[in-house]
Enzyme design. Structure first.
Site, PDB file in Angstrom:
ATOM      1  N   ILE A   1      -4.036  -8.646   5.012  1.00  0.00           N
ATOM      2  CA  ILE A   1      -5.348  -8.542   5.633  1.00  0.00           C
ATOM      3  C   ILE A   1      -5.311  -7.516   6.762  1.00  0.00           C
ATOM      4  O   ILE A   1      -6.154  -6.610   6.834  1.00  0.00           O
ATOM      5  CB  ILE A   1      -5.821  -9.906   6.169  1.00  0.00           C
ATOM      6  CG1 ILE A   1      -5.847 -10.945   5.039  1.00  0.00           C
ATOM      7  CG2 ILE A   1      -7.207  -9.780   6.793  1.00  0.00           C
ATOM      8  CD1 ILE A   1      -6.234 -12.341   5.487  1.00  0.00           C
ATOM      9  N   TYR A   2      -4.341  -7.657   7.644  1.00  0.00           N
ATOM     10  CA  TYR A   2      -4.201  -6.728   8.761  1.00  0.00           C
ATOM     11  C   TYR A   2      -3.978  -5.307   8.259  1.00  0.00           C
ATOM     12  O   TYR A   2      -4.614  -4.355   8.729  1.00  0.00           O
ATOM     13  CB  TYR A   2      -3.039  -7.169   9.642  1.00  0.00           C
ATOM     14  CG  TYR A   2      -2.772  -6.261  10.823  1.00  0.00           C
ATOM     15  CD1 TYR A   2      -3.613  -6.288  11.937  1.00  0.00           C
ATOM     16  CD2 TYR A   2      -1.682  -5.400  10.839  1.00  0.00           C
ATOM     17  CE1 TYR A   2      -3.380  -5.459  13.022  1.00  0.00           C
ATOM     18  CE2 TYR A   2      -1.439  -4.570  11.916  1.00  0.00           C
ATOM     19  CZ  TYR A   2      -2.284  -4.609  13.010  1.00  0.00           C
ATOM     20  OH  TYR A   2      -2.040  -3.785  14.084  1.00  0.00           O
ATOM     21  N   SER A   3      -3.081  -5.143   7.283  1.00  0.00           N
ATOM     22  CA  SER A   3      -2.778  -3.816   6.752  1.00  0.00           C
ATOM     23  C   SER A   3      -4.032  -3.162   6.172  1.00  0.00           C
ATOM     24  O   SER A   3      -4.309  -1.978   6.419  1.00  0.00           O
ATOM     25  CB  SER A   3      -1.690  -3.914   5.680  1.00  0.00           C
ATOM     26  OG  SER A   3      -0.481  -4.431   6.209  1.00  0.00           O
TER      27      SER A   3
ATOM     28  N   SER B   1      -7.145  -3.827   6.903  1.00  0.00           N
ATOM     29  CA  SER B   1      -8.126  -3.538   7.951  1.00  0.00           C
ATOM     30  C   SER B   1      -7.771  -2.254   8.689  1.00  0.00           C
ATOM     31  O   SER B   1      -8.653  -1.458   9.041  1.00  0.00           O
ATOM     32  CB  SER B   1      -8.229  -4.711   8.937  1.00  0.00           C
ATOM     33  OG  SER B   1      -7.107  -4.787   9.807  1.00  0.00           O
ATOM     34  N   LYS B   2      -6.496  -2.023   8.921  1.00  0.00           N
ATOM     35  CA  LYS B   2      -6.094  -0.814   9.623  1.00  0.00           C
ATOM     36  C   LYS B   2      -6.190   0.418   8.724  1.00  0.00           C
ATOM     37  O   LYS B   2      -6.418   1.534   9.208  1.00  0.00           O
ATOM     38  CB  LYS B   2      -4.678  -0.976  10.183  1.00  0.00           C
ATOM     39  CG  LYS B   2      -4.609  -2.002  11.319  1.00  0.00           C
ATOM     40  CD  LYS B   2      -5.556  -1.650  12.465  1.00  0.00           C
ATOM     41  CE  LYS B   2      -5.410  -2.574  13.652  1.00  0.00           C
ATOM     42  NZ  LYS B   2      -6.282  -2.206  14.785  1.00  0.00           N
TER      43      LYS B   2
END
Length: 224
Positions: free
Chosen positions: A130-132, A134-135
């Site tokens: 998810i974080y990857s 989003s970035k």
């Protein structure tokens, strides 16, 4: 006097950036949802962001540092609500701040925007899908906006840090941090002050022919 607004300005990279800018006598508004912020603001609240922009007036510099990591878990076990929560802050929040402050910069013919992405947005970190993602979206957003604004005097760039010693990583699983740290040739994490130096340069008048770019600050981790 140059005026700046920094989201996530009460801690981590945001706080280091605020301190670095104030050392240059820049008037800085530190924005955060908690901590010692000049302005308490939830960047996912579009109405509140617009009200804040109207209240403080034009700024020359916008640094989008506010962000959350989200769950450390395998992709198959993630939930849609977790994806929405992270994207609301990391992507939509960044977009909301840009929409609020870009028009004033364009009107005055000068502005500097720095979005905080991550090496995760380039490489993809396991168990941080998810974080990857989003970035990665922040990187694409920066490239798109940089092209749109290329002739306006407003430059939009991003930075992609590897692991930095900030409170945001306090909740990251130790094994995940160990894996990410092992990818850094310098074999250490970065400091917020090192990142703040790069941001200070990107938001200065010294940068005039770079926009829509992504600057790695990764201890050598970057592979492209």
């Amino acid at each position: 006097m140059t005026r700046a607004i920094v989201t996530g300005g009460a801690s981590g990279l945001g706080a280091a950036t605020v301190a670095r800018m104030r050392a240059e006598n820049i008037e800085v508004f530190a924005v955060d949802i908690a901590g010692e912020a000049d302005i308490r603001l939830d960047i996912t609240d579009e109405e509140a962001v617009q009200e804040t922009a109207a209240r403080i007036g034009p700024v020359d510099i916008l640094v989008n540092s506010a962000g959350i990591v989200g769950p450390n878990t395998a992709l198959a076990s993630t939930r849609s609500d977790q994806w929405r929560k992270v994207f609301d802050v990391n992507v939509i929040g960044t977009v909301t701040m840009m929409r609020a402050f870009i028009p004033g910069m364009v009107e005055r013919g000068w502005g500097r925007i720095v979005n905080i992405a991550s090496m995760a947005g380039k490489d993809g970190n396991p168990n941080l899908s998810i974080y990857s993602a989003s970035k990665a979206a922040v990187i694409a957003l920066t490239k798109s906006a940089g092209k749109e604004l290329a002739t306006t005097g407003v430059l939009v760039n991003a930075i992609a840090p590897a692991v930095i010693a900030t409170p945001m990583n306090d909740d990251t699983a130790p094994e995940v941090l160990a894996h990410i740290r092992s990818l850094i040739p310098m074999k250490r994490v970065g400091t917020p002050e090192e990142v703040a130096e790069l941001i200070a340069w990107l938001t200065s008048k010294k940068v005039s022919f770079s926009t829509g770019a992504v600057y790695d600050i990764s201890g050598g981790r970057a592979t492209y």
